[in-house]
Design a protein around this motif. Structure first.
Motif, short mmCIF file in Angstrom:
data_model
loop_
_atom_site.label_atom_id
_atom_site.label_comp_id
_atom_site.label_asym_id
_atom_site.label_seq_id
_atom_site.Cartn_x
_atom_site.Cartn_y
_atom_site.Cartn_z
N SER A 251 -7.75 -6.09 -19.04
CA SER A 251 -8.24 -6.07 -17.65
C SER A 251 -9.59 -6.76 -17.51
O SER A 251 -9.96 -7.17 -16.41
CB SER A 251 -8.35 -4.63 -17.18
OG SER A 251 -9.15 -3.90 -18.09
N THR A 254 -12.15 -7.11 -14.33
CA THR A 254 -11.55 -6.38 -13.20
C THR A 254 -11.56 -4.87 -13.46
O THR A 254 -11.48 -4.08 -12.53
CB THR A 254 -10.10 -6.83 -12.87
OG1 THR A 254 -9.32 -6.63 -14.03
CG2 THR A 254 -10.01 -8.27 -12.43
N THR A 256 -13.95 -3.15 -14.05
CA THR A 256 -15.15 -2.60 -13.42
C THR A 256 -14.87 -2.13 -11.99
O THR A 256 -15.65 -1.37 -11.44
CB THR A 256 -16.28 -3.65 -13.38
OG1 THR A 256 -15.82 -4.78 -12.63
CG2 THR A 256 -16.69 -4.10 -14.77
N ARG A 257 -13.76 -2.62 -11.42
CA ARG A 257 -13.44 -2.23 -10.04
C ARG A 257 -12.26 -1.26 -10.00
O ARG A 257 -11.67 -1.06 -8.96
CB ARG A 257 -13.12 -3.49 -9.21
CG ARG A 257 -14.29 -4.48 -9.14
CD ARG A 257 -14.06 -5.52 -8.05
NE ARG A 257 -12.87 -6.31 -8.29
CZ ARG A 257 -12.83 -7.44 -8.98
NH1 ARG A 257 -13.94 -7.94 -9.49
NH2 ARG A 257 -11.70 -8.09 -9.15
N MET A 258 -11.90 -0.67 -11.15
CA MET A 258 -10.75 0.27 -11.19
C MET A 258 -11.23 1.67 -11.56
O MET A 258 -12.28 1.83 -12.18
CB MET A 258 -9.72 -0.22 -12.23
CG MET A 258 -9.06 -1.54 -11.86
SD MET A 258 -8.17 -2.27 -13.25
CE MET A 258 -6.59 -1.48 -13.10
N ARG A 259 -10.41 2.67 -11.18
CA ARG A 259 -10.68 4.05 -11.61
C ARG A 259 -9.96 4.31 -12.93
O ARG A 259 -8.95 3.64 -13.22
CB ARG A 259 -10.15 5.02 -10.56
CG ARG A 259 -10.90 4.92 -9.27
CD ARG A 259 -10.27 5.83 -8.24
NE ARG A 259 -11.01 5.69 -6.99
CZ ARG A 259 -11.24 6.71 -6.16
NH1 ARG A 259 -10.78 7.90 -6.45
NH2 ARG A 259 -11.91 6.52 -5.06
N HIS A 263 -6.64 2.69 -14.51
CA HIS A 263 -6.85 1.77 -15.63
C HIS A 263 -6.22 2.25 -16.93
O HIS A 263 -5.79 1.44 -17.76
CB HIS A 263 -8.36 1.55 -15.84
CG HIS A 263 -8.65 0.49 -16.85
ND1 HIS A 263 -8.90 0.77 -18.18
CD2 HIS A 263 -8.68 -0.87 -16.75
CE1 HIS A 263 -9.09 -0.37 -18.83
NE2 HIS A 263 -8.96 -1.37 -17.99
#
Ligand SMILES: Cc1cc2nc3c(=O)[nH]c(=O)nc-3n(C[C@H](O)[C@H](O)[C@H](O)COP(=O)(O)O)c2cc1C
Length: 365
Positions: A251, A254, A256-259, A263
């Motif tokens: 990932s 990206t 960094t923008r997921m929970r 993830h």
């Protein structure tokens, strides 16, 4: 000195763009691996300049000579030395660069470090150095399937400037990549990329992009915590390539923008094996392969040497201008695909040998 890579599969490259030749010494290659000149040559031909009108027009055949370590088509277990002689050298093209530092190339830093540099064709900073890596990668690509029967590695151009390809990472094959000169398996995107590169070359400028690489059939267990984690060695291998600016695995940024709930890769039993339902980890957890596809992305910058006039400084510290001449790649990515694959194969081969050395091979196959 930084010319050797790997612990058990040790690769030392030598040579400059305009010297007698470029090559590699590979130590630690197991004996009795089938390898032919043709197999090494095939990989070198994918890297060679002048393959299409989209690359530098330097005419080099890049014929490889295997000097040692191979006998009757099999590796001997002794050091393998491979040499490619430089043929189409045009030192005169670089006379101006002898005095003027090319912006964002390695001219100034080599001079600052060594106090001397071979300015012809970029010397050791030239991408010709990667010939040795590609030859070593061809050997690694023969060893890995001998260890892991389903091993496969494929790299491809995923993005040029702002053109982003649509590619199914899990099904893409080398033949899909080789169907066009861009080495992008999305034919429609490849067409747009080719015309952009043509246009940019016409304007005397350059562009960069992203190469993605996927390795399949790697079992769980490869990688040596803590400093030689698999992703750490892959990152080092990729960032040691000329013109690279970034590396991300799985990932990547990206994440960094997921929970965590999105993830995490949930474990499940599939075909009698412990697998993960998703693969945001990119096939590596805790620095060790988990048996899923290993995939990563490498960012390449726009080629430094461009015909646009730019501000620079001379070796005698005078302010000046430079509009570079000579033969250059307006975009390095199509030729960098086999180089990314080669470095990935070298890392995986080194770690496969290291995993064999600790003797727990195959527990989680
Ligand atoms: C396949 C390939 C081809 C390249 N061709 C060129 C080129 O024609 N002209 C150029 O200025 N740089 C070229 N480069 C990049 C330079 O070698 C590199 O930018 C330079 O050594 C400075 O290092 P750095 O960009 O990693 O800081 C190429 C890189 C690769 C991977």
């Amino acid at each position: 000195m930084g010319n050797t890579f790997g612990r058990l599969f040790r690769v030392t490259t030598f040579g400059e763009s305009h010297g007698g030749g470029i090559g590699v010494v590979i130590d630690g290659c197991p004996p009795n691996i089938d390898i032919s000149d043709a197999e090494i040559q095939r990989e070198l031909d994918r890297r060679r300049p002048g393959q299409s009108k989209l690359t530098t027009q330097r005419k080099e055949e890049d014929r490889c000579e295997i000097l040692s370590g191979v006998f009757e088509g099999k590796t001997l277990g002794t050091p393998i030395a491979i040499l490619v002689r430089n043929k189409d050298a045009r030192p005169k093209d670089y006379l101006e660069i002898a005095r003027k530092f090319r912006p964002s190339h390695a001219d100034f830093t080599y001079e600052a470090k060594y106090g001397i540099r071979n300015w012809q064709g970029g010397g050791r900073a030239s991408a010709r150095e990667t010939i040795g890596r590609v030859a070593a990668g061809a050997v690694a690509k023969k060893i890995l399937p001998a260890f892991y029967s389903e091993f496969e590695i494929v790299a491809y151009v995923a993005q040029i400037h702002e053109i982003i390809a649509k590619i199914n990472r899990s099904t893409v094959k080398m033949r899909d990549v080789e169907q066009n000169a861009i080495r992008c398996p999305d034919a429609a995107a490849a067409k747009k990329m080719a015309s952009l590169i043509e246009q940019i070359r016409g304007e005397g400028d350059s562009v960069g992009g992203v190469i993605e690489c996927v390795a399949r059939g790697v079992p769980p267990g490869l990688g040596e915590p803590v400093f030689d984690k698999l992703e750490a060695d892959l990152a080092k291998a990729m960032l040691s390539l000329p013109a690279t600016k970034g590396f991300e695995i799985g990932s990547g940024f990206t994440a960094t923008r997921m929970r965590g709930s999105e993830h995490n890769d949930p474990f499940e039993m599939r075909g009698g094996k412990i697998r993960t339902a998703t693969n945001n980890s990119g096939g590596v957890q805790g620095g060790i392969s988990n048996g899923e596809e290993i995939y990563f992305r490498v960012a390449f910058k726009p080629t430094a040497t461009i015909a646009h006039e730019q501000k620079t400084v001379t070796t005698s510290r005078e302010q000046t201008k430079l509009a570079a001449r000579g033969r250059h790649d307006p975009c390095v990515l199509p030729r960098a695909v086999p180089i990314v694959e080669a470095m990935a194969a070298i890392v995986l081969c080194d770690h496969a040998l290291r995993q064999k050395a600790i003797g727990l091979r195959g527990r989680w196959k």
